[in-house]
Motif scaffolding. Structure first.
Motif, PDB file in Angstrom:
ATOM      1  N   PHE A  27      37.002  35.457  14.654  1.00 58.46           N
ATOM      2  CA  PHE A  27      37.223  36.738  14.206  1.00 58.46           C
ATOM      3  C   PHE A  27      36.073  37.447  15.171  1.00 58.46           C
ATOM      4  N   ASP A  28      34.995  36.764  15.512  1.00 60.12           N
ATOM      5  CA  ASP A  28      33.882  37.798  16.176  1.00 60.12           C
ATOM      6  C   ASP A  28      33.356  36.822  17.393  1.00 60.12           C
ATOM      7  N   GLU A  29      32.662  37.413  18.127  1.00 59.51           N
ATOM      8  CA  GLU A  29      31.845  36.601  19.475  1.00 59.51           C
ATOM      9  C   GLU A  29      30.758  35.799  19.064  1.00 59.51           C
ATOM     10  N   GLY A  30      30.428  35.942  17.691  1.00 58.58           N
ATOM     11  CA  GLY A  30      29.315  35.152  17.171  1.00 58.58           C
ATOM     12  C   GLY A  30      28.296  36.014  16.505  1.00 58.58           C
ATOM     13  N   HIS A  31      27.744  35.299  15.651  1.00 60.97           N
ATOM     14  CA  HIS A  31      26.520  35.987  14.915  1.00 60.97           C
ATOM     15  C   HIS A  31      25.517  35.262  14.225  1.00 60.97           C
ATOM     16  N   TRP A  32      24.471  35.565  13.842  1.00 58.55           N
ATOM     17  CA  TRP A  32      23.261  34.790  13.280  1.00 58.55           C
ATOM     18  C   TRP A  32      23.516  34.654  11.882  1.00 58.55           C
ATOM     19  N   SER A  33      23.049  33.658  11.235  1.00 55.55           N
ATOM     20  CA  SER A  33      23.159  33.377   9.618  1.00 55.55           C
ATOM     21  C   SER A  33      21.978  32.505   9.353  1.00 55.55           C
ATOM     22  N   LEU A  34      21.770  32.343   8.010  1.00 51.46           N
ATOM     23  CA  LEU A  34      20.858  31.271   7.355  1.00 51.46           C
ATOM     24  C   LEU A  34      21.629  30.278   7.526  1.00 51.46           C
ATOM     25  N   ALA A 122      16.058  42.254  13.006  1.00 48.75           N
ATOM     26  CA  ALA A 122      16.708  43.894  12.805  1.00 48.75           C
ATOM     27  C   ALA A 122      17.471  43.781  13.984  1.00 48.75           C
ATOM     28  N   GLY A 123      17.221  43.169  15.336  1.00 43.01           N
ATOM     29  CA  GLY A 123      17.925  43.380  16.499  1.00 43.01           C
ATOM     30  C   GLY A 123      19.153  42.420  16.665  1.00 43.01           C
ATOM     31  N   LEU A 124      19.318  41.479  15.773  1.00 41.88           N
ATOM     32  CA  LEU A 124      20.332  40.536  16.015  1.00 41.88           C
ATOM     33  C   LEU A 124      21.566  40.869  15.316  1.00 41.88           C
ATOM     34  N   ARG A 125      22.671  40.600  15.804  1.00 45.14           N
ATOM     35  CA  ARG A 125      24.070  40.780  15.098  1.00 45.14           C
ATOM     36  C   ARG A 125      24.157  39.508  14.111  1.00 45.14           C
ATOM     37  N   ARG A 126      24.073  40.021  12.814  1.00 48.80           N
ATOM     38  CA  ARG A 126      23.769  38.873  11.786  1.00 48.80           C
ATOM     39  C   ARG A 126      24.752  39.053  10.436  1.00 48.80           C
ATOM     40  N   ALA A 127      24.870  38.194   9.797  1.00 42.03           N
ATOM     41  CA  ALA A 127      25.572  38.163   8.537  1.00 42.03           C
ATOM     42  C   ALA A 127      24.683  38.878   7.413  1.00 42.03           C
ATOM     43  N   ALA A 128      25.372  39.376   6.601  1.00 46.51           N
ATOM     44  CA  ALA A 128      24.685  40.539   5.596  1.00 46.51           C
ATOM     45  C   ALA A 128      23.592  39.634   4.571  1.00 46.51           C
ATOM     46  N   LEU A 129      24.156  38.152   4.870  1.00 46.02           N
ATOM     47  CA  LEU A 129      23.241  37.365   3.820  1.00 46.02           C
ATOM     48  C   LEU A 129      21.769  36.981   4.451  1.00 46.02           C
ATOM     49  N   GLY A 144      16.003  38.164  -9.747  1.00 44.12           N
ATOM     50  CA  GLY A 144      16.588  37.260  -8.558  1.00 44.12           C
ATOM     51  C   GLY A 144      17.704  38.278  -7.998  1.00 44.12           C
ATOM     52  N   HIS A 145      17.690  39.530  -7.902  1.00 42.69           N
ATOM     53  CA  HIS A 145      18.876  40.355  -7.578  1.00 42.69           C
ATOM     54  C   HIS A 145      18.407  41.406  -6.700  1.00 42.69           C
ATOM     55  N   VAL A 146      18.847  41.706  -5.431  1.00 42.21           N
ATOM     56  CA  VAL A 146      18.442  42.795  -4.695  1.00 42.21           C
ATOM     57  C   VAL A 146      19.591  43.622  -4.690  1.00 42.21           C
ATOM     58  N   ALA A 147      19.393  45.060  -4.087  1.00 44.71           N
ATOM     59  CA  ALA A 147      20.511  46.030  -3.862  1.00 44.71           C
ATOM     60  C   ALA A 147      21.337  45.388  -2.881  1.00 44.71           C
ATOM     61  N   ALA A 148      22.587  46.142  -2.669  1.00 42.13           N
ATOM     62  CA  ALA A 148      23.355  45.564  -1.996  1.00 42.13           C
ATOM     63  C   ALA A 148      23.021  46.144  -0.653  1.00 42.13           C
ATOM     64  N   VAL A 149      23.232  45.199   0.583  1.00 44.29           N
ATOM     65  CA  VAL A 149      22.996  45.351   1.729  1.00 44.29           C
ATOM     66  C   VAL A 149      24.053  46.103   2.482  1.00 44.29           C
ATOM     67  N   PRO A 150      23.671  47.289   3.165  1.00 40.76           N
ATOM     68  CA  PRO A 150      24.730  48.262   3.778  1.00 40.76           C
ATOM     69  C   PRO A 150      25.370  47.400   4.861  1.00 40.76           C
ATOM     70  N   VAL A 151      26.593  47.230   5.295  1.00 36.72           N
ATOM     71  CA  VAL A 151      27.381  46.440   6.160  1.00 36.72           C
ATOM     72  C   VAL A 151      27.478  47.426   7.397  1.00 36.72           C
ATOM     73  N   GLY A 152      27.257  47.066   8.566  1.00 34.08           N
ATOM     74  CA  GLY A 152      27.774  48.139   9.820  1.00 34.08           C
ATOM     75  C   GLY A 152      26.745  47.620  10.898  1.00 34.08           C
ATOM     76  N   GLY A 153      26.877  48.327  11.754  1.00 34.40           N
ATOM     77  CA  GLY A 153      26.286  48.181  13.141  1.00 34.40           C
ATOM     78  C   GLY A 153      25.959  46.719  13.431  1.00 34.40           C
ATOM     79  N   LEU A 154      24.885  46.221  13.244  1.00 33.40           N
ATOM     80  CA  LEU A 154      24.625  44.657  13.429  1.00 33.40           C
ATOM     81  C   LEU A 154      24.844  43.848  12.312  1.00 33.40           C
ATOM     82  N   VAL A 155      24.716  44.361  11.266  1.00 33.97           N
ATOM     83  CA  VAL A 155      25.001  43.723   9.917  1.00 33.97           C
ATOM     84  C   VAL A 155      26.517  43.489   9.668  1.00 33.97           C
ATOM     85  N   ILE A 156      26.876  42.157   9.347  1.00 31.85           N
ATOM     86  CA  ILE A 156      28.287  42.182   9.095  1.00 31.85           C
ATOM     87  C   ILE A 156      28.644  41.316   7.828  1.00 31.85           C
ATOM     88  N   HIS A 157      29.785  41.269   7.262  1.00 32.93           N
ATOM     89  CA  HIS A 157      30.170  40.525   6.259  1.00 32.93           C
ATOM     90  C   HIS A 157      29.867  39.003   6.506  1.00 32.93           C
TER      91      HIS A 157
END
Length: 157
Positions: A27-34, A122-129, A144-157
């Motif tokens: 689905f994509d060219e690749g992204h970074w994740s934990l 911040a400059g990496l194409r990365r998963a929201a996680l 143990g809860h943080v606000a939702a991370v906006p997805v878009g730009g370099l941040v993906i689902h």
């Protein structure tokens, strides 16, 4: 139809660096994740994160703290596969200490485990996680809860 996934993710930070893995898919060219992934049926998330780190990085992970849980709902229209309906992902995030030198996952879904400067994330194409895990590690919210991370730009689902 709605799909569901329970995942366990490692947040390994040392010397102002975080351990990330590159994910590639159809689905994509690749992204970074934990490092981390799906909890298998009957598996404890604690055990899953240790297993996933070993599979994806070749390293041993020692779980130090439960950081929190993220629940993300993705409507069908925002999915890469809208025909499969909406999707809910529950992520359990752990602070871990890593031992060993990272190496790519043989024949796996991830590659290039790399210690990455926190200032470079911040400059990496990365998963929201990634952003969720770093926010949990930095803020240590008592709930143990943080606000939702906006997805878009370099941040993906």
């Amino acid at each position: 139809m709605t799909t569901f996934r329970l995942g366990a993710y490692a947040v390994a930070i040392e010397n102002d660096r975080v351990l990330l893995v590159r994910c590639a898919s159809a689905f994509d060219e690749g992204h970074w994740s934990l490092p981390g992934g799906a909890v298998e049926h009957g598996e404890d998330p604690f055990d899953a994160v240790v297993r996933e780190v070993a599979e994806e990085t070749g390293c041993a992970a020692v779980v130090e703290h439960l950081l929190g849980v993220d629940s993300r709902f993705i409507p069908a229209a925002e999915r890469h596969m809208p025909e499969k309906g909406s999707h809910q992902n529950i992520g359990v995030f752990y602070q871990v200490r890593i031992t060993g030198e990272p190496r790519p996952e043989p024949n796996g879904a991830t590659s290039d485990p790399v210690w990455t400067l926190l200032t470079d994330v911040a400059g990496l194409r990365r998963a929201a996680l990634v952003d969720v895990g770093l926010a949990l590690a930095a803020g240590r919210p008592p709930t143990g809860h943080v606000a939702a991370v906006p997805v878009g730009g370099l941040v993906i689902h």
